[in-house]
Design a protein around this motif. Structure first.
Motif, PDB file in Angstrom:
ATOM      1  N   GLY A  67      -0.093   4.966  15.552  1.00  0.00           N
ATOM      2  CA  GLY A  67      -1.309   5.712  15.307  1.00  0.00           C
ATOM      3  C   GLY A  67      -2.497   4.769  15.220  1.00  0.00           C
ATOM      4  N   ARG A  68      -3.676   5.337  15.276  1.00  0.00           N
ATOM      5  CA  ARG A  68      -4.877   4.546  15.053  1.00  0.00           C
ATOM      6  C   ARG A  68      -4.957   4.222  13.578  1.00  0.00           C
ATOM      7  N   GLY A  69      -5.524   3.101  13.245  1.00  0.00           N
ATOM      8  CA  GLY A  69      -5.532   2.647  11.880  1.00  0.00           C
ATOM      9  C   GLY A  69      -6.521   3.378  10.999  1.00  0.00           C
ATOM     10  N   THR A  70      -6.314   3.204   9.699  1.00  0.00           N
ATOM     11  CA  THR A  70      -7.239   3.730   8.710  1.00  0.00           C
ATOM     12  C   THR A  70      -7.569   2.591   7.739  1.00  0.00           C
ATOM     13  N   GLN A  71      -8.848   2.438   7.450  1.00  0.00           N
ATOM     14  CA  GLN A  71      -9.307   1.297   6.657  1.00  0.00           C
ATOM     15  C   GLN A  71      -9.114   1.559   5.169  1.00  0.00           C
ATOM     16  N   VAL A  72      -8.545   0.570   4.498  1.00  0.00           N
ATOM     17  CA  VAL A  72      -8.418   0.582   3.046  1.00  0.00           C
ATOM     18  C   VAL A  72      -9.166  -0.636   2.511  1.00  0.00           C
ATOM     19  N   THR A  73     -10.090  -0.386   1.605  1.00  0.00           N
ATOM     20  CA  THR A  73     -10.871  -1.467   1.004  1.00  0.00           C
ATOM     21  C   THR A  73     -10.734  -1.398  -0.507  1.00  0.00           C
ATOM     22  N   VAL A  74     -10.287  -2.497  -1.110  1.00  0.00           N
ATOM     23  CA  VAL A  74     -10.093  -2.556  -2.553  1.00  0.00           C
ATOM     24  C   VAL A  74     -11.041  -3.623  -3.104  1.00  0.00           C
ATOM     25  N   SER A  75     -11.906  -3.219  -3.985  1.00  0.00           N
ATOM     26  CA  SER A  75     -12.881  -4.141  -4.555  1.00  0.00           C
ATOM     27  C   SER A  75     -12.447  -4.577  -5.949  1.00  0.00           C
TER      28      SER A  75
END
Length: 126
Positions: free
Chosen positions: A117-125
């Motif tokens: 599948g196309r990716g999904t962005q995960v951002t953890v600050s």
């Protein structure tokens, strides 16, 4: 089978996200599934995998105890529940699948999968 990942977003460290991988085109229950992630300049790395019907699962050491892979076969969907997120979990997450109707095998190598599948962005600050 076509895969579509969703559910990414931005969270603070310690938070949770649930990624969803929706499959279409074929019955998904006889597919082994996997989640991988990639950050800029690095190779894609294994995160979690589950055998057909979710009977067996396996995790990368870096996420063990924090992430859980599961599936809803009736809805042709696979989930990755991510808890206690850390900044180092920041990446683009991809779901993958491979038809594996025999036994309860899973795969940790990305070359074992032929549907992505196309990716999904995960951002953890922090």
């Amino acid at each position: 089978v076509q895969l579509q990942a969703s559910g990414g977003g931005s969270v603070q460290a310690g938070g949770s996200l649930r990624l969803t991988c929706a499959a279409s085109g074929r019955t998904f229950s006889d597919y082994a599934v996997g989640w991988f992630r990639q950050t800029p300049g690095k190779e894609r790395e294994f995160v979690a995998t589950g055998s057909r019907k979710g009977r067996n699962t396996y995790y990368a050491d870096s996420v063990k105890g924090r992430f859980t892979i599961s599936r809803d076969s009736a809805k042709n969907t696979v989930f990755l529940q991510m808890n206690s997120l850390k900044p180092e979990d920041t990446a683009v997450y991809y779901c993958a699948a491979r038809w594996a109707p025999q036994g309860n095998v899973y795969f940790t190598q990305e070359e074992s999968y032929n549907h992505w599948g196309r990716g999904t962005q995960v951002t953890v600050s922090s």
